[in-house]
Write an enzyme that holds these catalytic residues in place. Structure first.
Site, PDB file in Angstrom:
ATOM      1  N   LEU A 154       0.851  -1.201   0.000  1.00 17.68           N
ATOM      2  CA  LEU A 154       0.000   0.000   0.000  1.00 17.68           C
ATOM      3  C   LEU A 154       0.885   1.248   0.000  1.00 17.68           C
ATOM      4  O   LEU A 154       0.800   2.087   0.890  1.00 17.68           O
ATOM      5  CB  LEU A 154      -0.955  -0.019   1.197  1.00 17.68           C
ATOM      6  CG  LEU A 154      -2.207   0.844   1.027  1.00 17.68           C
ATOM      7  CD1 LEU A 154      -3.154   0.265  -0.020  1.00 17.68           C
ATOM      8  CD2 LEU A 154      -2.952   1.000   2.357  1.00 17.68           C
ATOM      9  N   ARG A 233       5.740  -5.704 -10.977  1.00 17.66           N
ATOM     10  CA  ARG A 233       6.792  -6.303 -11.795  1.00 17.66           C
ATOM     11  C   ARG A 233       6.495  -7.790 -11.882  1.00 17.66           C
ATOM     12  O   ARG A 233       6.003  -8.384 -10.909  1.00 17.66           O
ATOM     13  CB  ARG A 233       8.179  -6.119 -11.142  1.00 17.66           C
ATOM     14  CG  ARG A 233       8.731  -4.710 -11.221  1.00 17.66           C
ATOM     15  CD  ARG A 233       9.134  -4.333 -12.650  1.00 17.66           C
ATOM     16  NE  ARG A 233       9.707  -3.001 -12.727  1.00 17.66           N
ATOM     17  CZ  ARG A 233       9.037  -1.896 -13.064  1.00 17.66           C
ATOM     18  NH1 ARG A 233       7.749  -1.953 -13.347  1.00 17.66           N
ATOM     19  NH2 ARG A 233       9.661  -0.733 -13.140  1.00 17.66           N
ATOM     20  N   GLU A 262       9.606 -10.069 -20.215  1.00 17.82           N
ATOM     21  CA  GLU A 262       8.997  -9.110 -21.136  1.00 17.82           C
ATOM     22  C   GLU A 262      10.014  -8.747 -22.211  1.00 17.82           C
ATOM     23  O   GLU A 262      11.195  -8.596 -21.895  1.00 17.82           O
ATOM     24  CB  GLU A 262       8.598  -7.837 -20.387  1.00 17.82           C
ATOM     25  CG  GLU A 262       7.580  -8.074 -19.307  1.00 17.82           C
ATOM     26  CD  GLU A 262       7.290  -6.814 -18.500  1.00 17.82           C
ATOM     27  OE1 GLU A 262       7.686  -5.714 -18.929  1.00 17.82           O
ATOM     28  OE2 GLU A 262       6.682  -6.935 -17.437  1.00 17.82           O
ATOM     29  N   HIS A 280       2.765  -4.214 -20.555  1.00 15.75           N
ATOM     30  CA  HIS A 280       3.421  -3.298 -19.611  1.00 15.75           C
ATOM     31  C   HIS A 280       3.152  -1.843 -20.016  1.00 15.75           C
ATOM     32  O   HIS A 280       4.073  -1.107 -20.402  1.00 15.75           O
ATOM     33  CB  HIS A 280       4.933  -3.560 -19.545  1.00 15.75           C
ATOM     34  CG  HIS A 280       5.584  -2.919 -18.351  1.00 15.75           C
ATOM     35  ND1 HIS A 280       6.700  -3.411 -17.741  1.00 15.75           N
ATOM     36  CD2 HIS A 280       5.264  -1.806 -17.638  1.00 15.75           C
ATOM     37  CE1 HIS A 280       7.047  -2.639 -16.718  1.00 15.75           C
ATOM     38  NE2 HIS A 280       6.185  -1.641 -16.639  1.00 15.75           N
TER      39      HIS A 280
HETATM   40  C1  8YV Z   1       7.404   2.339 -17.412  1.00  9.05           C
HETATM   41  C2  8YV Z   1       7.135   1.433 -15.036  1.00  9.05           C
HETATM   42  O1  8YV Z   1       6.832   1.634 -18.429  1.00  9.05           O
HETATM   43  O2  8YV Z   1       7.502   3.452 -13.919  1.00  9.05           O
HETATM   44  C3  8YV Z   1       7.664   2.243 -13.918  1.00  9.05           C
HETATM   45  O3  8YV Z   1       8.238   1.677 -13.000  1.00  9.05           O
HETATM   46  O4  8YV Z   1       7.148   0.258 -14.975  1.00  9.05           O
HETATM   47  C4  8YV Z   1       6.558   2.080 -16.218  1.00  9.05           C
HETATM   48  O5  8YV Z   1       5.965   3.271 -15.863  1.00  9.05           O
HETATM   49  C5  8YV Z   1       8.824   2.007 -17.397  1.00  9.05           C
HETATM   50  O6  8YV Z   1       9.489   2.403 -16.253  1.00  9.05           O
HETATM   51  C6  8YV Z   1       9.524   2.608 -18.583  1.00  9.05           C
HETATM   52  O7  8YV Z   1      10.861   2.446 -18.493  1.00  9.05           O
END
Ligand code: 8YV
Length: 314
Positions: A154, A233, A262, A280
């Protein structure tokens, strides 16, 4: 002319990003970390700041190519691809892009939940295929409003998700390291949380400490009516256990924006009809990607102006 002090590692740069960096200081654009080896020793020694966009790993070896590196500015709130301990050991500060993407990630969370519950993807296909026009009735789907939901993690994003779930009159539970001052039911144990709810929303940070946190035991505790939603993730979930449970009908479905490998995800996912798959794209709106880029560059600008960085993580 002296060598640029800024290196920008990104497979693509918009005109806005290019102009934004240029307005701060001249920079070298690399498509990947590996391209750094093509720079001369002098060019690498001149670099004091690095901006990184998208998920190539930045470990100690990559940092050591730039002996005067002081700042790494990440495009994204999650920075699990950057070895922060290695950065700290070298006196390098890492920054990320928090908060500006909370709304979008929360919106996609709700979109995936509704898509799974109300079989939106199947419904669209039903109409397009002409089955509706023939009078055939689509199978009934599932009510989401009022159901029980557990949020794992949270933090900033988790709390914005909880606000939205409240509007759906959901019975909100959560698990985090310690209880927070929120009107939701706290569970110190994630298995106990999973046992208590039908929807499990994963909003954890990535990285070593949360690897496989959503274990086989958690998935089993969720049970046959349970749905897993992951916007954090892929590494936070025991993906093999999740696939087994989905294939064997031991949980009801999933909405997934993130995966272990990914973008070449496990093909077992593709055969699962009760799962909504996303590429993603939690933060991938035009508006939010602009805001993330702006915050990344504000950190770079602060570095060169010798002002405090806006969003350091170490
Ligand atoms: C982006 C993300 O796609 O902010 C994050 O941690 O997973 C996403 O917003 C990514 O970081 C792009 O590099």
């Amino acid at each position: 002319m002296s060598n640029p002090e800024l290196v920008v590692v990104a497979p693509d740069l918009s005109d806005r990003e290019r102009a934004g960096f240029e307005a701060i200081t001249p920079f070298v654009h690399l498509n990947s970390q590996e391209d750094a080896v093509n720079l001369s020793a002098q060019a690498r020694a001149a670099v004091t700041a690095m901006a990184v966009k998208f998920h190539g790993a930045v470990g100690g070896d990559q940092m050591d190519r730039f002996e005067n590196l002081k700042t790494i500015a990440n495009f994204g709130v999650g920075y699990d691809q950057i070895d922060v301990a290695a950065a700290t050991a070298r006196g390098i500060t890492v920054t990320n892009t928090p908060d500006v993407l909370n709304d979008d990630v929360a919106d996609l969370t709700l979109a995936m939940m509704l898509a799974v519950a109300r079989t939106i993807v199947d419904g669209d296909a039903w109409v397009r295929s002409g089955r509706w026009a023939t009078g055939e009735a689509m199978p009934l789907n599932r009510k989401m409003s009022g159901a029980s939901v557990g949020i794992v993690g949270l933090g900033r994003i988790g709390q914005v998700i909880a606000n939205r779930l409240g509007a759906f009159d959901m019975d909100i539970h959560y698990h985090s390291r310690s209880p927070k001052d929120v009107p939701y039911t706290y569970h110190a144990d994630v298995v106990d949380l999973a046992r208590s709810v039908d929807w499990l929303v994963i909003a954890l940070v990535g990285g070593k400490e949360t690897e496989g946190y959503i274990s086989r035991e958690v998935i089993d505790a969720l049970g046959a009516e349970g749905v897993v939603i992951n916007i954090s993730r892929g590494s936070t979930v025991d993906e093999g256990a999740l696939l087994d449970a989905l294939e064997q009908g031991r949980i009801a479905g999933a909405g997934l924006d993130v995966f272990l490998n990914e973008p070449r995800i496990d093909p077992r996912f593709l055969a699962l009809n009760q799962v909504v798959l996303q590429p993603h794209q939690g933060s991938a709106t035009v508006q939010t990607r602009v805001a993330m880029g702006d915050l990344q560059r504000d950190n770079i600008a602060a570095h060169f102006a010798q002002r405090p960085l806006l969003s350091p993580v170490n």
